[in-house]
Design an enzyme around this catalytic site. Structure first.
Site, PDB file in Angstrom:
ATOM      1  N   SER A   9       0.821  -1.213   0.000  1.00  0.00           N
ATOM      2  CA  SER A   9       0.000   0.000   0.000  1.00  0.00           C
ATOM      3  C   SER A   9       0.859   1.269   0.000  1.00  0.00           C
ATOM      4  O   SER A   9       0.368   2.350  -0.331  1.00  0.00           O
ATOM      5  CB  SER A   9      -0.933   0.020   1.217  1.00  0.00           C
ATOM      6  OG  SER A   9      -0.204   0.183   2.420  1.00  0.00           O
ATOM      7  N   LYS A  48       1.110   4.217   6.914  1.00  0.00           N
ATOM      8  CA  LYS A  48       0.529   5.091   5.887  1.00  0.00           C
ATOM      9  C   LYS A  48       1.172   6.480   6.021  1.00  0.00           C
ATOM     10  O   LYS A  48       1.874   6.773   6.983  1.00  0.00           O
ATOM     11  CB  LYS A  48      -0.989   5.231   6.055  1.00  0.00           C
ATOM     12  CG  LYS A  48      -1.770   3.931   6.166  1.00  0.00           C
ATOM     13  CD  LYS A  48      -1.853   3.167   4.864  1.00  0.00           C
ATOM     14  CE  LYS A  48      -2.639   1.861   5.043  1.00  0.00           C
ATOM     15  NZ  LYS A  48      -2.637   1.031   3.815  1.00  0.00           N
TER      16      LYS A  48
END
Length: 292
Positions: free
Chosen positions: A35, A90
């Site tokens: 991701s 993230k």
């Protein structure tokens, strides 16, 4: 004997120092998915600064009132909730109190286009008048366009890093580049939302901060109910257009924590705050420093 004794003492000091470093200052984290591809890929090992986030030293800093300092574009390691043992990584896109909105993949903070990391990957349509000329441009810029690309009559669709996009859009071989919103698939097979809804667009939201007060109405209920119920140790409910906090009728709600909005750099392959909402800063366990 004296030499052995000194050796044992040295080894003991080193081990104690290592334990202190790992439990108070820094930790090692393995990247679990792609991701963050472009910046970090699955299997990468990174050093994380945990000084102000978890461990003995962090608890001391919290006790004396030294707060966590998060900045836009920091890469953070966090838990989705306090009961979750899994860790996620993230990039911080929005800070407490900022307004965030996403339109066709373009992030707006307080109404202005957000200055993204050059490593962010999105899918684009590259319109051209000559595919052979476009191939030459890709080769000259060392862009691997054969990975995951689709070809049509006068455009190709492919994933590009932002820095690659910026180089391509200046090329005379490129007529135009647009965000590719075709071939949309579901992020979650148990959800009805499409990736277009979840990934490329996000309605304007003020990221909660500690002490932020909201008037309870249909709009704020839809925007914040899931956040409050998951992270605020409170239960917001609605019945016949009347709102309740922990079963008690209420017209306002005041947030207990600061929140941030996080997104993966590999935008079309990341489940993040576009999906699960902002996360409280209390869930952060550390900030990325570098790869090892």
């Amino acid at each position: 004997m004296l030499i052995l004794r000194r050796l044992f003492i040295t080894i003991g000091i080193l081990l104690v120092s290592l334990v202190i470093i790992r439990t108070c200052l820094f930790d090692i984290f393995n990247i679990p998915s792609n991701s963050m591809k472009g910046t970090l890929k699955a299997g990468d090992r990174i050093i994380v600064n945990i000084t102000k986030y978890e461990g003995l030293f962090a608890n001391v800093l919290k006790y004396i009132g030294i707060k966590q300092q998060i900045s836009n574009n920091d890469i953070v390691v966090f838990k989705l909730d306090t009961t979750d043992s899994s860790l996620y990584v993230k990039r911080c896109i929005g800070l407490p109190g900022q307004q965030i909105e996403i339109k066709n993949g373009i992030v707006l903070i307080n109404g202005n286009v957000y200055e993204e990391s050059p490593k962010v990957i999105m899918r684009y349509k590259v319109w051209h008048h000559s595919f052979s000329q476009l191939q030459q441009v890709f080769d000259s810029l060392k862009i691997d366009h054969y990975v995951d690309f689709l070809r049509s009559f006068n455009y190709i669709s492919l994933n590009l890093e932002l820095k690659e996009y910026n180089k391509l859009k200046e090329s005379s071989a490129v007529d135009s580049i647009t965000v590719d919103i075709s071939n949309i698939i579901s992020l979650n097979p148990n959800k009805s939302e499409s990736r277009l809804d979840v990934s490329l667009n996000f309605d304007e939201l003020t990221i909660p901060y500690k002490g932020m007060s909201i008037t309870l109405n249909n709009k704020t209920y839809d925007s914040y109910q899931a956040i409050i119920n998951k992270h605020e140790s409170a239960r917001l409910s609605k019945k016949n257009n009347t709102y309740y906090i922990n079963g008690i009728r209420a017209s306002k709600y005041i947030f207990r924590y600061d929140y941030i909005f996080v997104m993966g750099d590999n935008r079309n392959k990341s489940i993040d705050s576009r999906y699960f909402g902002p996360i409280p800063t209390t869930n952060i366990t550390g900030i990325y420093l570098f790869k090892i």
